[in-house]
Write a protein that holds these residues in place. Structure first.
Motif, PDB file in Angstrom:
ATOM      1  N   UNK A  16      -4.747  -7.073 -11.112  1.00 59.69           N
ATOM      2  CA  UNK A  16      -4.560  -5.676 -11.512  1.00 59.69           C
ATOM      3  C   UNK A  16      -3.466  -4.996 -10.699  1.00 59.69           C
ATOM      4  N   UNK A  17      -3.429  -5.266  -9.403  1.00 59.22           N
ATOM      5  CA  UNK A  17      -2.405  -4.650  -8.556  1.00 59.22           C
ATOM      6  C   UNK A  17      -1.006  -5.033  -9.017  1.00 59.22           C
ATOM      7  N   UNK A  18      -0.845  -6.255  -9.509  1.00 58.70           N
ATOM      8  CA  UNK A  18       0.471  -6.660 -10.009  1.00 58.70           C
ATOM      9  C   UNK A  18       0.744  -6.075 -11.390  1.00 58.70           C
ATOM     10  N   UNK A  19      -0.205  -6.186 -12.276  1.00 57.98           N
ATOM     11  CA  UNK A  19       0.003  -5.710 -13.649  1.00 57.98           C
ATOM     12  C   UNK A  19       0.214  -4.199 -13.680  1.00 57.98           C
ATOM     13  N   UNK A  20      -0.439  -3.484 -12.790  1.00 54.67           N
ATOM     14  CA  UNK A  20      -0.324  -2.015 -12.721  1.00 54.67           C
ATOM     15  C   UNK A  20       0.544  -1.594 -11.525  1.00 54.67           C
ATOM     16  N   UNK A  21       1.546  -2.378 -11.188  1.00 55.98           N
ATOM     17  CA  UNK A  21       2.317  -2.162  -9.961  1.00 55.98           C
ATOM     18  C   UNK A  21       3.164  -0.893  -9.931  1.00 55.98           C
ATOM     19  N   UNK A  22       3.361  -0.264 -11.051  1.00 53.66           N
ATOM     20  CA  UNK A  22       4.170   0.964 -11.072  1.00 53.66           C
ATOM     21  C   UNK A  22       3.457   2.134 -10.396  1.00 53.66           C
ATOM     22  N   UNK A  23       2.148   2.053 -10.290  1.00 45.82           N
ATOM     23  CA  UNK A  23       1.395   3.131  -9.645  1.00 45.82           C
ATOM     24  C   UNK A  23       0.495   2.574  -8.575  1.00 45.82           C
ATOM     25  N   UNK A  24      -0.207   3.455  -7.918  1.00 43.20           N
ATOM     26  CA  UNK A  24      -1.202   3.032  -6.929  1.00 43.20           C
ATOM     27  C   UNK A  24      -2.562   3.183  -7.586  1.00 43.20           C
ATOM     28  N   UNK A  25      -3.163   2.068  -7.949  1.00 38.10           N
ATOM     29  CA  UNK A  25      -4.441   2.148  -8.631  1.00 38.10           C
ATOM     30  C   UNK A  25      -5.578   2.239  -7.621  1.00 38.10           C
ATOM     31  N   UNK A  60      -4.427   7.716   1.545  1.00 42.02           N
ATOM     32  CA  UNK A  60      -3.713   7.575   0.274  1.00 42.02           C
ATOM     33  C   UNK A  60      -4.514   6.623  -0.610  1.00 42.02           C
ATOM     34  N   UNK A  61      -4.867   7.081  -1.793  1.00 42.88           N
ATOM     35  CA  UNK A  61      -5.643   6.242  -2.705  1.00 42.88           C
ATOM     36  C   UNK A  61      -4.813   5.061  -3.183  1.00 42.88           C
ATOM     37  N   UNK A  62      -5.456   3.942  -3.343  1.00 40.61           N
ATOM     38  CA  UNK A  62      -4.810   2.776  -3.915  1.00 40.61           C
ATOM     39  C   UNK A  62      -4.328   1.775  -2.894  1.00 40.61           C
ATOM     40  N   UNK A  63      -3.788   0.695  -3.409  1.00 44.74           N
ATOM     41  CA  UNK A  63      -3.287  -0.404  -2.586  1.00 44.74           C
ATOM     42  C   UNK A  63      -2.094  -1.027  -3.293  1.00 44.74           C
ATOM     43  N   UNK A  64      -1.348  -1.788  -2.544  1.00 42.69           N
ATOM     44  CA  UNK A  64      -0.194  -2.518  -3.074  1.00 42.69           C
ATOM     45  C   UNK A  64      -0.276  -3.968  -2.597  1.00 42.69           C
ATOM     46  N   UNK A  65       0.345  -4.858  -3.335  1.00 40.84           N
ATOM     47  CA  UNK A  65       0.458  -6.240  -2.886  1.00 40.84           C
ATOM     48  C   UNK A  65       1.330  -6.291  -1.642  1.00 40.84           C
ATOM     49  N   UNK A  66       0.938  -7.084  -0.680  1.00 43.67           N
ATOM     50  CA  UNK A  66       1.691  -7.188   0.570  1.00 43.67           C
ATOM     51  C   UNK A  66       2.862  -8.161   0.455  1.00 43.67           C
ATOM     52  N   UNK A  67       2.797  -9.058  -0.509  1.00 45.62           N
ATOM     53  CA  UNK A  67       3.893 -10.003  -0.724  1.00 45.62           C
ATOM     54  C   UNK A  67       3.924 -10.405  -2.194  1.00 45.62           C
TER      55      UNK A  67
END
Length: 144
Positions: A16-25, A60-67
């Motif tokens: 999900x983090x990759x597919x929805x990478x444009x925002x912080x889910x 800050x809500x959400x997370x991002x892929x680290x790599x």
């Protein structure tokens, strides 16, 4: 079952983090997709963060892929959510009867076979990247 659902949920989160990478889910959004409680998601996200697979920011809500997904294997994910030794793929009963020839030897016999099986599974997981998983998910979603 020795492998808990944490593993598949962690793969779900990273996908999900990759597919929805444009925002912080948020964990609420992910929990809706996984169909679980956001607390479960936050706990697994914490494990993924400690393993260096995701980054989060305090307040800050959400997370991002680290790599990049090409650099994350299913083995990385598996190891990130393994809590302790009891999370090994196979467990051996701990109190066989030492007065029985089978009971006296079963642990050593099974340990050898189980270690080989665990190693084979880990080898296979190391050959599959999260990029491959997400590519398959996207392909399947497009076919629906």
């Amino acid at each position: 079952m020795a492998i808990s659902s944490r593993f598949s949920v962690a793969v779900h989160i990273l996908s999900l983090l990759d597919i929805e990478k444009e925002g912080r889910i948020t964990s609420d959004y992910i929990a809706g997709s996984v169909n679980t409680n956001p607390v479960v998601i936050r706990r697994i996200m914490s494990m993924l963060s400690r393993a260096g697979l995701v980054t989060t920011s305090a307040g800050v809500a959400g997370a991002k892929l680290a790599r990049p997904l090409e650099q994350i294997t299913l083995l990385d994910v598996y190891r990130a959510v393994q809590v302790d030794i009891s999370d090994e793929l196979f467990s051996i009963h701990s109190n066989p009867n030492p007065d029985c020839q089978v009971g006296r030897n079963i642990q050593d016999t099974l340990e050898t076979a189980f270690t080989r099986a665990q190693n084979a599974m880990e080898q296979e997981l190391s050959s599959i990247t999260m990029n491959q998983v997400v590519s398959d998910l996207v392909r399947r979603a497009a076919a629906n």
